[in-house]
Design a protein around this motif. Structure first.
Motif, short mmCIF file in Angstrom:
data_model
loop_
_atom_site.label_atom_id
_atom_site.label_comp_id
_atom_site.label_asym_id
_atom_site.label_seq_id
_atom_site.Cartn_x
_atom_site.Cartn_y
_atom_site.Cartn_z
N PHE A 210 0.83 -1.20 0.00
CA PHE A 210 0.00 0.00 0.00
C PHE A 210 0.87 1.26 0.00
N SER A 211 1.90 1.28 0.83
CA SER A 211 2.79 2.45 0.87
C SER A 211 3.49 2.65 -0.47
N ALA A 212 3.90 1.56 -1.10
CA ALA A 212 4.55 1.68 -2.42
C ALA A 212 3.60 2.26 -3.45
N LYS A 213 2.36 1.79 -3.45
CA LYS A 213 1.35 2.34 -4.38
C LYS A 213 1.15 3.83 -4.14
N MET A 214 0.98 4.19 -2.88
CA MET A 214 0.72 5.60 -2.55
C MET A 214 1.93 6.48 -2.84
N SER A 215 3.13 5.91 -2.68
CA SER A 215 4.34 6.70 -2.96
C SER A 215 4.38 7.15 -4.41
N ARG A 216 3.85 6.32 -5.29
CA ARG A 216 3.80 6.67 -6.72
C ARG A 216 2.57 7.53 -7.01
N GLN A 217 1.39 7.10 -6.55
CA GLN A 217 0.15 7.79 -6.89
C GLN A 217 0.08 9.20 -6.32
N HIS A 218 0.48 9.36 -5.08
CA HIS A 218 0.30 10.65 -4.40
C HIS A 218 1.57 11.47 -4.31
N ASN A 219 2.74 10.82 -4.25
CA ASN A 219 3.99 11.55 -4.02
C ASN A 219 4.93 11.57 -5.21
N ASP A 220 4.58 10.88 -6.27
CA ASP A 220 5.43 10.78 -7.45
C ASP A 220 6.86 10.41 -7.06
N ALA A 221 6.99 9.47 -6.11
CA ALA A 221 8.31 9.04 -5.66
C ALA A 221 9.11 8.54 -6.86
N ASN A 222 10.36 8.98 -6.93
CA ASN A 222 11.22 8.54 -8.02
C ASN A 222 12.28 7.54 -7.57
N VAL A 223 12.33 7.29 -6.26
CA VAL A 223 13.25 6.29 -5.72
C VAL A 223 12.52 5.51 -4.63
N LEU A 224 12.70 4.20 -4.66
CA LEU A 224 12.16 3.29 -3.65
C LEU A 224 13.29 2.81 -2.77
N ALA A 225 13.07 2.81 -1.46
CA ALA A 225 14.04 2.25 -0.51
C ALA A 225 13.41 1.09 0.23
N MET A 226 14.21 0.06 0.46
CA MET A 226 13.77 -1.09 1.23
C MET A 226 14.95 -1.63 2.04
N GLY A 227 14.61 -2.44 3.06
CA GLY A 227 15.64 -3.00 3.92
C GLY A 227 15.84 -4.49 3.73
#
Length: 146
Positions: free
Chosen positions: A91-108
């Motif tokens: 859900f956070s990944a979807k929202m990062s693109r839909q609402h924040n136009d995130a251009n980089v994804l970080a994961m652990g």
């Protein structure tokens, strides 16, 4: 779509799994900037390489990985033009693109299993920015860099 990916020593295994997921997309070209082993490296150096490709236009998006995703996401967000989202769920990944136009994804690499990480990557790759009221907010975020 061009994606640059990089990890520190704490997420090398996860990076390899993420690259396998990215192979599912015939239109995704992946550039791996390291690290390639378990010898200790500093995650800000990896963030700089990945995000440098994104801000220069050599990559459309980036994926950064470290042990928790926290340090590398903080480093990535210090680079002008980067909107890096640390995501531990789809859900956070979807929202990062839909609402924040995130251009980089970080994961652990020490936080997520391969299965959940793959689903997060798919959501990030397939996600589209909705614009509208969200564009106004993203513009305000980017104005904070000035």
């Amino acid at each position: 779509m061009k994606i640059t990916i990089g990890s520190d020593h704490g997420a090398v295994q996860l990076k390899e799994e993420v690259k396998m997921v990215l192979k599912e997309y015939g239109d995704v070209e992946v550039k791996d900037v390291g690290t390639f082993g378990t010898d200790s490296v500093d995650y800000p150096d990896i963030a700089e390489k990945v995000c440098g490709d994104v801000v220069s236009g050599n990559a459309d998006r980036g994926i950064v990985l470290c042990g928790t995703g926290i340090g590398i996401s903080i480093a990535a967000n210090k680079i002008k033009g980067i909107r890096c989202a640390l995501c531990n769920d789809v859900f956070s990944a979807k929202m990062s693109r839909q609402h924040n136009d995130a251009n980089v994804l970080a994961m652990g690499g020490r936080v997520l299993g391969f299965g959940p990480a793959g689903e997060i990557v798919r959501a990030f790759v397939e996600g589209k920015f909705e614009g509208g009221r969200h564009e106004r907010r993203v513009n305000k975020i980017m104005a904070l860099e000035k």
